[in-house]
Motif scaffolding. Structure first.
Motif, PDB file in Angstrom:
ATOM      1  N   THR A 121       9.073 -14.480  -4.608  1.00  0.00           N
ATOM      2  CA  THR A 121       7.838 -13.985  -5.238  1.00  0.00           C
ATOM      3  C   THR A 121       7.750 -12.478  -5.013  1.00  0.00           C
ATOM      4  N   ASP A 122       6.779 -11.852  -5.640  1.00  0.00           N
ATOM      5  CA  ASP A 122       6.529 -10.416  -5.445  1.00  0.00           C
ATOM      6  C   ASP A 122       5.362 -10.193  -4.485  1.00  0.00           C
ATOM      7  N   LYS A 123       4.992 -11.238  -3.737  1.00  0.00           N
ATOM      8  CA  LYS A 123       3.803 -11.210  -2.890  1.00  0.00           C
ATOM      9  C   LYS A 123       3.775 -10.005  -1.949  1.00  0.00           C
ATOM     10  N   PHE A 124       4.941  -9.646  -1.366  1.00  0.00           N
ATOM     11  CA  PHE A 124       4.975  -8.553  -0.393  1.00  0.00           C
ATOM     12  C   PHE A 124       5.595  -7.276  -0.957  1.00  0.00           C
ATOM     13  N   LYS A 125       5.646  -7.177  -2.276  1.00  0.00           N
ATOM     14  CA  LYS A 125       6.262  -5.989  -2.882  1.00  0.00           C
ATOM     15  C   LYS A 125       5.521  -4.734  -2.437  1.00  0.00           C
ATOM     16  N   GLY A 126       6.280  -3.745  -1.998  1.00  0.00           N
ATOM     17  CA  GLY A 126       5.676  -2.490  -1.544  1.00  0.00           C
ATOM     18  C   GLY A 126       5.159  -2.537  -0.122  1.00  0.00           C
ATOM     19  N   ILE A 127       5.335  -3.697   0.560  1.00  0.00           N
ATOM     20  CA  ILE A 127       4.844  -3.841   1.941  1.00  0.00           C
ATOM     21  C   ILE A 127       6.029  -3.810   2.915  1.00  0.00           C
ATOM     22  N   THR A 128       5.904  -3.001   3.966  1.00  0.00           N
ATOM     23  CA  THR A 128       6.972  -2.890   4.978  1.00  0.00           C
ATOM     24  C   THR A 128       6.505  -3.518   6.280  1.00  0.00           C
ATOM     25  N   PHE A 129       7.331  -4.420   6.797  1.00  0.00           N
ATOM     26  CA  PHE A 129       7.035  -5.126   8.051  1.00  0.00           C
ATOM     27  C   PHE A 129       8.009  -4.686   9.144  1.00  0.00           C
ATOM     28  N   VAL A 130       7.525  -4.660  10.379  1.00  0.00           N
ATOM     29  CA  VAL A 130       8.394  -4.597  11.554  1.00  0.00           C
ATOM     30  C   VAL A 130       8.131  -5.879  12.333  1.00  0.00           C
ATOM     31  N   VAL A 131       9.203  -6.589  12.692  1.00  0.00           N
ATOM     32  CA  VAL A 131       9.084  -7.869  13.390  1.00  0.00           C
ATOM     33  C   VAL A 131       9.481  -7.656  14.845  1.00  0.00           C
ATOM     34  N   SER A 132       8.597  -8.023  15.781  1.00  0.00           N
ATOM     35  CA  SER A 132       8.877  -7.747  17.198  1.00  0.00           C
ATOM     36  C   SER A 132       8.381  -8.883  18.089  1.00  0.00           C
ATOM     37  N   GLY A 133       9.200  -9.239  19.086  1.00  0.00           N
ATOM     38  CA  GLY A 133       8.802 -10.280  20.021  1.00  0.00           C
ATOM     39  C   GLY A 133       9.483 -11.618  19.758  1.00  0.00           C
ATOM     40  N   ALA A 184       3.725  -9.419  15.437  1.00  0.00           N
ATOM     41  CA  ALA A 184       3.929  -9.396  16.887  1.00  0.00           C
ATOM     42  C   ALA A 184       4.039 -10.812  17.449  1.00  0.00           C
ATOM     43  N   GLY A 185       5.137 -11.055  18.141  1.00  0.00           N
ATOM     44  CA  GLY A 185       5.306 -12.327  18.833  1.00  0.00           C
ATOM     45  C   GLY A 185       5.112 -12.131  20.324  1.00  0.00           C
ATOM     46  N   ASP A 186       5.441 -13.163  21.082  1.00  0.00           N
ATOM     47  CA  ASP A 186       5.360 -13.072  22.539  1.00  0.00           C
ATOM     48  C   ASP A 186       6.383 -12.048  23.034  1.00  0.00           C
ATOM     49  N   LYS A 187       6.078 -11.362  24.120  1.00  0.00           N
ATOM     50  CA  LYS A 187       6.970 -10.386  24.769  1.00  0.00           C
ATOM     51  C   LYS A 187       7.239  -9.145  23.919  1.00  0.00           C
ATOM     52  N   MET A 188       6.345  -8.817  22.997  1.00  0.00           N
ATOM     53  CA  MET A 188       6.497  -7.555  22.261  1.00  0.00           C
ATOM     54  C   MET A 188       6.308  -6.408  23.246  1.00  0.00           C
ATOM     55  N   GLY A 189       7.175  -5.409  23.157  1.00  0.00           N
ATOM     56  CA  GLY A 189       7.142  -4.287  24.103  1.00  0.00           C
ATOM     57  C   GLY A 189       5.838  -3.505  24.018  1.00  0.00           C
ATOM     58  N   PRO A 190       5.273  -3.082  25.158  1.00  0.00           N
ATOM     59  CA  PRO A 190       4.002  -2.332  25.156  1.00  0.00           C
ATOM     60  C   PRO A 190       4.099  -1.001  24.422  1.00  0.00           C
ATOM     61  N   SER A 191       5.294  -0.368  24.464  1.00  0.00           N
ATOM     62  CA  SER A 191       5.422   0.935  23.801  1.00  0.00           C
ATOM     63  C   SER A 191       5.348   0.776  22.277  1.00  0.00           C
ATOM     64  N   LYS A 192       5.827  -0.359  21.766  1.00  0.00           N
ATOM     65  CA  LYS A 192       5.736  -0.611  20.321  1.00  0.00           C
ATOM     66  C   LYS A 192       4.280  -0.795  19.916  1.00  0.00           C
ATOM     67  N   LYS A 193       3.541  -1.537  20.742  1.00  0.00           N
ATOM     68  CA  LYS A 193       2.121  -1.780  20.473  1.00  0.00           C
ATOM     69  C   LYS A 193       1.376  -0.434  20.462  1.00  0.00           C
ATOM     70  N   GLU A 194       1.725   0.374  21.448  1.00  0.00           N
ATOM     71  CA  GLU A 194       1.077   1.692  21.577  1.00  0.00           C
ATOM     72  C   GLU A 194       1.384   2.562  20.359  1.00  0.00           C
ATOM     73  N   LYS A 195       2.637   2.537  19.912  1.00  0.00           N
ATOM     74  CA  LYS A 195       3.034   3.359  18.763  1.00  0.00           C
ATOM     75  C   LYS A 195       2.325   2.892  17.495  1.00  0.00           C
ATOM     76  N   ALA A 196       2.237   1.563  17.318  1.00  0.00           N
ATOM     77  CA  ALA A 196       1.562   1.011  16.137  1.00  0.00           C
ATOM     78  C   ALA A 196       0.105   1.432  16.111  1.00  0.00           C
ATOM     79  N   GLU A 197      -0.539   1.347  17.271  1.00  0.00           N
ATOM     80  CA  GLU A 197      -1.962   1.718  17.358  1.00  0.00           C
ATOM     81  C   GLU A 197      -2.158   3.200  17.084  1.00  0.00           C
TER      82      GLU A 197
END
Length: 664
Positions: free
Chosen positions: A589-601, A635-648
């Protein structure tokens, strides 16, 4: 004791002795005693075939004959490794890792890079099911019968292990065994083998497994792949593999810094010649499997591993002449024809000179004494000239102005290093080169048709482009040199079967300049049919993720050519897949067209790879690191704190696994 129990008892005893001798290197009985027991088991099994077991120690002596080796797809792709040659290369790699993972502690497992033939072994319920060569990484040859003869490959595992997994390793020929083999060949008046690596590789494809059994091959394991393994790191996986009965060299080391990694590299660069087998470097892997998952893969290699190659061997020899080759795209490659010389275990007669600039930079001339290295120990290259031995009358080399095959005047585009022959549809090597690319494994994978047969079919006037393959009839090809009835059948059937190849591989097979496997997949997913792609403009194409102006212009140029349009039209008429199949389209589908994800954890309901596939199947983009272009972090379990900080900090929305699945 009844016969069944006697046979089983002997099997267990001999399996243990095999393990003691070939894996632990601590034999408990003499070779003579072992042979007596093995003979007793063979006789009992021959008298009582009802107790046959494919994993009996008697299969180690071989006897199965394979005329053809079945091609099997790898369940988990076998990637190649990126190479590094200096401490700076490793430090740059570590910085790239830290950019993706954030500010977390990263440990590395260092292992030796064995110089042999790669193999993938599949075990189910602790029993060896199949052994497949690396091939092109996507599929290889089934050589199970031959691998069963290698004593260091366990046929049944010890202890507690995953229900199903693949374990990858290298088949090597130890130096002592190689020397002994060659001595026996010389005494028999036969030619000696050139080097252990090629001999090990060739052994895997011998038709008679009894011949393989005579060779002192070993299997050294280094990587476990599969689902739900219950293992959290590379170093732990090596320990587990040893416990299950695999031969895993003891030298692997867990390192916490690049400095420790370099200590390991420097030690083995000096001490490698003390090993019983050949190595050509060290492999450095991010230790944590969770970190490996987060880092993922490029189109060709894992981001979490790096091969450090030892300095290439160098020799000098005479450059006898410079000739030129024409590739399928018309690119001209100058070739140095050398006085044969032994380099890193193989006789080298030719080396690449790359392009006109390289020839001018080196000032290389025919008759020069040149220094030759193997780049990455694979492709020979000229790296310098011994000017003290240059003849006074040596003439500077003038790069050719006309195509050596068709005589057309060469062109060189601004900003490009290579010269090209513009006679795309009339230059024989370009015509046959395009067809050879079309039939290759990663493209249409046409069985029964090889490069030499393509040359022959072209020479006889039976084909002039790849669409002509689909008009071939059995009676056309039977008269060809070395073409028997069975071969002709295989060729025609192979061409017919290629009509099932999916659209993205057909698109790659067309040979559009700059459109490799990865770009072909992106374009197929975006446009879904050849018609839609044909009608795309340069401006539209560059809007597709990772499609630059050079690729876009090349695609448009290809479809503006009348000859190409005619060929594509014919392919469609013959039933080649020129659009994504209906069942595949159902999941896209085109549901996420133009959307960028980062998968972590770490995730509970779907695996990380399944999650990434869900994003891509719905036209989203999966990025490896968080940036201002990131839309969501899953974000899954054990996602790094620095990634969370950068996203915020960047204002990127963080969503949970459940929230992502709800979005679907």
């Amino acid at each position: 004791m009844d016969i069944a129990k006697k046979i089983e008892s002997l099997r267990q005893e001999l399996s243990q002795h095999n393990y003691n001798y070939y894996v632990l290197d601590t034999p408990e009985i003499s070779d003579y005693e072992f042979d007596i027991k093995l003979k007793e088991l063979q006789e009992l099994e021959a008298k009582h075939p009802e107790f046959f077991d494919a994993n009996s120690p008697t299969v180690r002596v071989g006897g199965m004959v394979s005329k053809n080796f079945e091609t099997i797809a790898h369940e988990h792709r076998m990637y190649s490794l990126d190479n590094s040659y200096s401490k700076e290369d490793l430090e740059d790699w570590e910085k790239r890792i830290q950019r993706i993972l954030g500010d977390v502690e990263v440990a590395f497992t260092c292992e030796l890079k064995y110089d042999g033939a790669s193999i993938s072994l599949t075990y189910e319920d602790g029993v060896l099911e199949k052994a497949v060569t690396r091939g092109d990484g996507f599929q290889g040859d089934n050589v199970t019968n031959n691998i069963r003869t290698i004593r260091s490959v366990p046929l049944k595992l010890k202890g507690s292990f995953p229900q199903k997994f693949d374990i990858r390793g290298e088949i090597v020929l130890p130096l002592e065994g190689f020397a002994k083999m060659n001595q026996e060949r010389l005494e028999a008046g036969e030619e000696a083998y050139m080097n252990p690596r090629n001999t090990a590789s060739g052994s895997l494809k011998l038709q008679d497994s009894a011949e393989v059994a005579k060779r002192p091959l070993e299997c050294l394991l280094y990587n476990i792949t599969g689902e739900n393994l219950g293992i959290s790191s590379q170093f732990e996986s090596l320990q587990k593999a040893k416990e299950w009965g695999f031969k895993v060299p003891e030298v692997a080391k867990l390192c916490k810094t690049t400095a420790e990694v370099m200590d390991f590299v420097n030690y083995w660069d000096v001490h490698r010649h003390e090993l019983p087998y050949e190595i050509d470097g060290v492999v450095v892997k991010v230790n944590s499997f969770q970190h490996q998952d987060e880092l993922g893969y490029t189109a060709k290699a894992p981001r979490w591993a790096m091969a450090y190659k030892f300095k290439a061997e160098q020799v000098s020899t005479t450059l006898e002449s410079i000739t030129y080759q024409v590739g399928r795209t018309g690119a001209i490659t100058p070739v140095a024809n050398l006085k044969p010389v032994l380099l890193a275990g193989t006789t080298v007669k030719r080396a690449s000179l790359h392009n006109a600039d390289q020839i001018e930079k080196l000032d290389v001339r025919e008759g020069d004494e040149v220094f030759v290295e193997k780049g990455g120990e694979i492709i020979p290259k000229i790296v310098g000239i011994d000017f003290t031995k240059r003849a006074l009358d040596a003439e500077p080399h003038h790069y050719i102005e006309n195509c050596p095959e068709c005589g057309t005047e060469l062109i060189r585009n601004e900003g490009e290093a290579q010269h090209y022959c513009p006679n795309t549809y009339g230059c024989p090597p370009q015509i046959t080169g395009r067809i050879q690319h079309f039939i290759s494994r990663k493209a249409m994978d046409i069985e029964g048709l090889g490069g030499e047969t393509v040359e022959l079919l072209f020479k006889e006037g039976l084909i002039n482009n790849y669409a002509d393959l689909y008009t071939l009839k059995k009676e056309d090809v039977i008269p060809l040199e070395r073409m028997a009835e069975k071969s002709a059948d295989n060729l025609i059937q192979g061409v017919e079967k290629s009509k099932e190849i999916p659209f993205e591989r057909v698109l790659f097979a067309l040979g559009i300049r700059f459109v490799g496997e990865t770009v072909a997949k992106k374009l197929a997913k975006e446009y879904k049919s050849i018609e839609a792609l044909m009608n795309a403009s340069v401006e539209e194409l560059v809007q597709v993720d990772e499609i630059g102006i050079r690729i876009a212009e090349s695609v448009v140029d290809f479809f503006q050519n009348e000859k190409n349009l005619t060929i594509v039209s014919r392919l469609k008429e013959y039933g080649v897949q020129l659009e994504i199949s209906a069942d595949k389209l159902e999941n896209i589908t085109d549901k996420f067209k133009g959307i960028t994800f980062v998968v972590s954890g770490v995730f509970e309901k779907v695996s990380r790879n399944e999650l990434k596939k869900l994003i891509e199947d719905n036209s989203g983009k999966v990025a490896s690191s968080i940036s201002s272009k990131t839309t969501y972090v899953v974000a899954g379990d054990k996602m790094g704190p620095s990634k969370k900080e950068k996203a915020e900090k960047l204002g990127v929305t963080i969503i949970s696994e459940d929230e992502f699945l709800d979005m679907l």
